[in-house]
Design an enzyme around this catalytic site. Structure first.
Site, mmCIF file in Angstrom:
data_model
loop_
_atom_site.group_PDB
_atom_site.id
_atom_site.type_symbol
_atom_site.label_atom_id
_atom_site.label_comp_id
_atom_site.label_asym_id
_atom_site.label_seq_id
_atom_site.Cartn_x
_atom_site.Cartn_y
_atom_site.Cartn_z
ATOM 1 N N ASP A 102 -31.980 -67.481 -40.431
ATOM 2 C CA ASP A 102 -30.518 -67.467 -40.257
ATOM 3 C C ASP A 102 -29.916 -68.839 -40.517
ATOM 4 O OD1 ASP A 102 -29.949 -64.746 -39.297
ATOM 5 O OD2 ASP A 102 -31.243 -65.308 -37.619
ATOM 6 N N SER B 284 -36.804 -63.059 -36.261
ATOM 7 C CA SER B 284 -35.808 -64.083 -36.585
ATOM 8 C C SER B 284 -36.247 -65.438 -36.040
ATOM 9 C CB SER B 284 -34.453 -63.699 -35.983
ATOM 10 O OG SER B 284 -33.584 -64.798 -36.115
ATOM 11 N N MET C 195 -26.475 -71.000 -40.591
ATOM 12 C CA MET C 195 -25.086 -70.981 -40.081
ATOM 13 C C MET C 195 -24.420 -72.321 -40.350
ATOM 14 S SD MET C 195 -25.825 -69.302 -36.390
ATOM 15 C CE MET C 195 -26.868 -67.860 -36.194
ATOM 16 N N MET D 200 -24.802 -56.047 -39.344
ATOM 17 C CA MET D 200 -24.772 -56.798 -38.085
ATOM 18 C C MET D 200 -24.479 -55.846 -36.929
ATOM 19 S SD MET D 200 -25.572 -59.726 -39.102
ATOM 20 C CE MET D 200 -25.627 -60.319 -37.414
ATOM 21 N N HIS E 45 -30.649 -65.141 -44.432
ATOM 22 C CA HIS E 45 -29.345 -64.557 -44.094
ATOM 23 C C HIS E 45 -28.343 -65.700 -43.989
ATOM 24 C CE1 HIS E 45 -26.905 -62.421 -40.628
ATOM 25 N NE2 HIS E 45 -26.188 -62.565 -41.733
ATOM 26 N N MET F 125 -24.945 -67.207 -43.171
ATOM 27 C CA MET F 125 -23.678 -67.045 -42.457
ATOM 28 C C MET F 125 -22.862 -68.298 -42.759
ATOM 29 S SD MET F 125 -25.348 -65.401 -39.068
ATOM 30 C CE MET F 125 -26.963 -65.911 -39.618
ATOM 31 N N ASP G 273 -29.481 -56.099 -37.688
ATOM 32 C CA ASP G 273 -29.618 -57.480 -37.227
ATOM 33 C C ASP G 273 -28.751 -57.745 -35.997
ATOM 34 O OD1 ASP G 273 -30.155 -60.140 -37.030
ATOM 35 O OD2 ASP G 273 -29.147 -60.731 -38.883
ATOM 36 N N HIS H 252 -37.242 -63.654 -41.007
ATOM 37 C CA HIS H 252 -35.782 -63.635 -41.126
ATOM 38 C C HIS H 252 -35.264 -65.024 -40.759
ATOM 39 C CE1 HIS H 252 -31.829 -61.647 -41.214
ATOM 40 N NE2 HIS H 252 -31.518 -62.402 -40.168
HETATM 41 C C1 DX5 Z 1 -27.242 -63.531 -35.421
HETATM 42 C C2 DX5 Z 1 -28.399 -63.602 -36.391
HETATM 43 C C3 DX5 Z 1 -29.553 -62.798 -35.986
HETATM 44 C C4 DX5 Z 1 -30.175 -63.222 -34.684
HETATM 45 C C5 DX5 Z 1 -30.745 -62.006 -34.057
HETATM 46 O O1 DX5 Z 1 -26.146 -64.138 -35.946
HETATM 47 O O2 DX5 Z 1 -28.009 -63.168 -37.676
HETATM 48 O O3 DX5 Z 1 -30.548 -62.741 -37.000
HETATM 49 O O4 DX5 Z 1 -31.170 -64.207 -34.823
HETATM 50 O O5 DX5 Z 1 -31.157 -62.369 -32.809
HETATM 51 P P1 DX5 Z 1 -31.390 -61.322 -31.646
HETATM 52 O O6 DX5 Z 1 -32.481 -60.399 -32.095
HETATM 53 O O7 DX5 Z 1 -31.810 -62.215 -30.519
HETATM 54 O O8 DX5 Z 1 -30.099 -60.620 -31.403
HETATM 55 ZN ZN ZN Z 2 -29.659 -62.726 -39.202
#
Ligand code: DX5
Ligand code: ZN
Length: 220
Positions: free
Chosen positions: A33, A6, A35, A135, A64, A66, A173, A31
């Protein structure tokens, strides 16, 4: 099995360096993320950063989202370089339509589910889902503690996938580490996302290599 580091835990002032490290490693996907500060209580990055990363990545970009109303941005994420696009079950009023749109744009379609969301809710759309991003923390931040109830959910989803005879992959994840990785694979995970475990380690490439070998460890 697939390892997807990630980018959220990378050093944003040295993104190219970290992207090239992942290129050289045995990791399979990136990956990414996204947000929005509404769906989750945090803001990460958007299109300019994704486009910049895309110039250097040599592996599929697993994005991903969010964000609320993710259907508004499907084409933009495709244009920015996403190969897979996961939307949250909790953020989609018309999930079936949104999955069709993602596929129409030539991307693999993913559905992410929060820890409180039952896998049984996915049954009717499972044939359309390439990846379920389960998740194992509450989304919004890297480096959180793994939620133990995830193992049971993986087993339930595995059963559901075989019941409807789909090829859906199970991605885990949040809070994945070298200790829980073998058991996650053993109970049915296909893809492990890892941020903190990789980027806070002394040797991120070696950590990726160890995660990649978790399948062997799961059989002992
Ligand atoms: C959290 C993200 C994850 C995050 C995982 O909201 O969707 O992808 O980056 O990070 P770790 O592996 O540090 O929990
Ligand atoms: Zn993620």
């Amino acid at each position: 099995m697939i390892v997807a580091p990630s980018i959220l835990s990378a050093d944003f002032a040295n993104l190219q360096r970290d992207v090239e490290m992942i290129n050289r490693s045995t990791a399979d996907w990136f990956h990414v993320d996204v947000m929005d500060g509404v769906f989750v209580p945090n803001i990460s990055f958007g299109f300019p950063v994704i486009r910049a990363i895309k110039k250097h990545v040599q592996k599929p970009m697993d994005v991903h989202l969010m964000i609320v109303q993710p259907e508004r941005f499907i084409k933009d994420f495709k244009d920015a370089g996403a190969d897979h696009l996961s939307v949250h079950y909790e953020a989609c009023t018309h999930l079936h339509r949104t999955l069709q749109e993602i596929k129409k744009h030539g991307m693999k379609a993913g559905v992410a589910i929060n820890p409180h969301t039952s896998v049984s809710l996915l049954e009717d759309v499972l044939p359309l889902i390439d990846i379920v991003c389960m998740m194992s923390v509450n989304p919004g931040f890297g480096g959180q503690k793994f939620i133990e109830g995830t193992y049971k959910k993986i087993k339930e989803l595995r059963l559901l996938i075989s019941k409807v005879n789909s090829k859906t992959l199970i991605e885990i994840d949040g809070g994945v580490d070298l200790t829980n990785a073998p058991l996650l694979l053993k109970v049915g995970a296909d893809i492990l996302v890892a941020g903190n475990t990789i980027f806070s380690s002394d040797d991120p490439m070696e950590t990726i290599a160890i995660l990649k070998q978790s399948k062997l460890a799961s059989n002992v």
